[in-house]
Write an enzyme that holds these catalytic residues in place. Structure first.
Site, short mmCIF file in Angstrom:
data_model
loop_
_atom_site.label_atom_id
_atom_site.label_comp_id
_atom_site.label_asym_id
_atom_site.label_seq_id
_atom_site.Cartn_x
_atom_site.Cartn_y
_atom_site.Cartn_z
N GLY A 71 0.94 -1.23 0.20
CA GLY A 71 0.03 0.04 -0.10
C GLY A 71 1.01 1.32 -0.01
N GLN A 101 3.01 9.97 1.88
CA GLN A 101 4.41 9.16 1.71
C GLN A 101 5.22 9.50 0.36
OE1 GLN A 101 2.67 4.96 2.27
NE2 GLN A 101 4.59 4.80 3.13
N CYS A 112 7.23 -0.31 6.94
CA CYS A 112 6.77 0.94 6.41
C CYS A 112 8.12 1.43 5.19
CB CYS A 112 6.67 2.06 7.24
SG CYS A 112 5.99 3.61 6.51
N LEU A 113 7.29 1.54 4.18
CA LEU A 113 8.14 2.09 2.95
C LEU A 113 9.18 3.31 3.32
CD1 LEU A 113 5.62 1.75 0.05
CD2 LEU A 113 7.59 0.15 0.86
N HIS A 154 -2.96 0.87 8.42
CA HIS A 154 -1.63 1.50 8.28
C HIS A 154 -1.66 2.63 7.30
CE1 HIS A 154 2.83 1.20 7.75
NE2 HIS A 154 2.69 2.08 6.72
N GLU A 155 -2.41 2.62 6.28
CA GLU A 155 -2.45 3.68 5.22
C GLU A 155 -3.52 4.72 5.76
OE1 GLU A 155 -0.18 3.83 3.11
OE2 GLU A 155 0.37 1.53 3.08
N HIS A 198 -1.46 6.95 8.02
CA HIS A 198 -0.85 7.73 7.13
C HIS A 198 -1.43 9.19 6.78
CE1 HIS A 198 3.53 6.38 6.53
NE2 HIS A 198 2.87 5.16 6.07
#
Length: 167
Positions: A46, A51, A91-92, A133-134, A137
């Protein structure tokens, strides 16, 4: 379509609530396409617009081995299970690290799709984790905010990252 740089944890845009999308126009469509390309390039599950440095409430998610990319605009968690469990999460925006985060085992999210249609998405397991998670963000929350201490972060090995996946 373009691959966008994924910003790192120290960038202030990740710690601010993103703005609602007021109009789904060609710039939003391009953002969605670029986010999908970026998510595929970095092999994520995702990606949220903050991000990639864009403070808007736009999320893309694609489960491993699934063809469909889910686009969520102005998503909001409507319902969650009573049960929660500790889940390993990366996490990216913080590559090379992961931690144990408490997440609900299932959630239902209300959002607009890329055509502007109101949709509901229910997720369990990894999908529920990715949704939470998203959505975090776009609300200025990063997964390390859920840790008791930064000492709980563990450094990953490259082969472990491929197995666990980053959201």
């Amino acid at each position: 379509m373009a691959i966008m740089p994924v910003i790192k944890m120290d960038n202030p845009v990740l710690h601010r609530k993103a703005k609602k999308v007021r109009k789904i126009d060609s710039s939003i469509q391009k953002l969605i396409d670029d986010m999908i390309d970026t998510m595929h390039d970095v092999e994520g599950v995702g990606l949220a617009a903050p991000q990639v440095g864009v403070p808007l409430q736009v999320i893309v998610i694609q489960m491993p081995d699934e063809e469909e990319v889910i686009t969520l605009i102005n998503p909001e968690i409507l319902k969650n299970s009573e049960e929660s469990e500790m889940m390993t999460e990366g996490c990216l925006s913080l590559p090379g690290y992961r931690g144990e985060v408490k997440r609900f085992t299932s959630v239902t999210v209300k959002a607009r799709d890329r055509e502007g249609k109101l949709i509901r998405v229910r997720g369990e397991g990894l999908m529920a984790q990715a949704l939470q998670h998203e959505v975090d963000h776009i609300n200025g929350i990063v997964f390390v905010d859920h840790l008791d201490s930064m000492d709980k972060l563990e450094k990953t090995k490259e082969e472990d990252e491929e197995e666990a996946g980053s959201i």
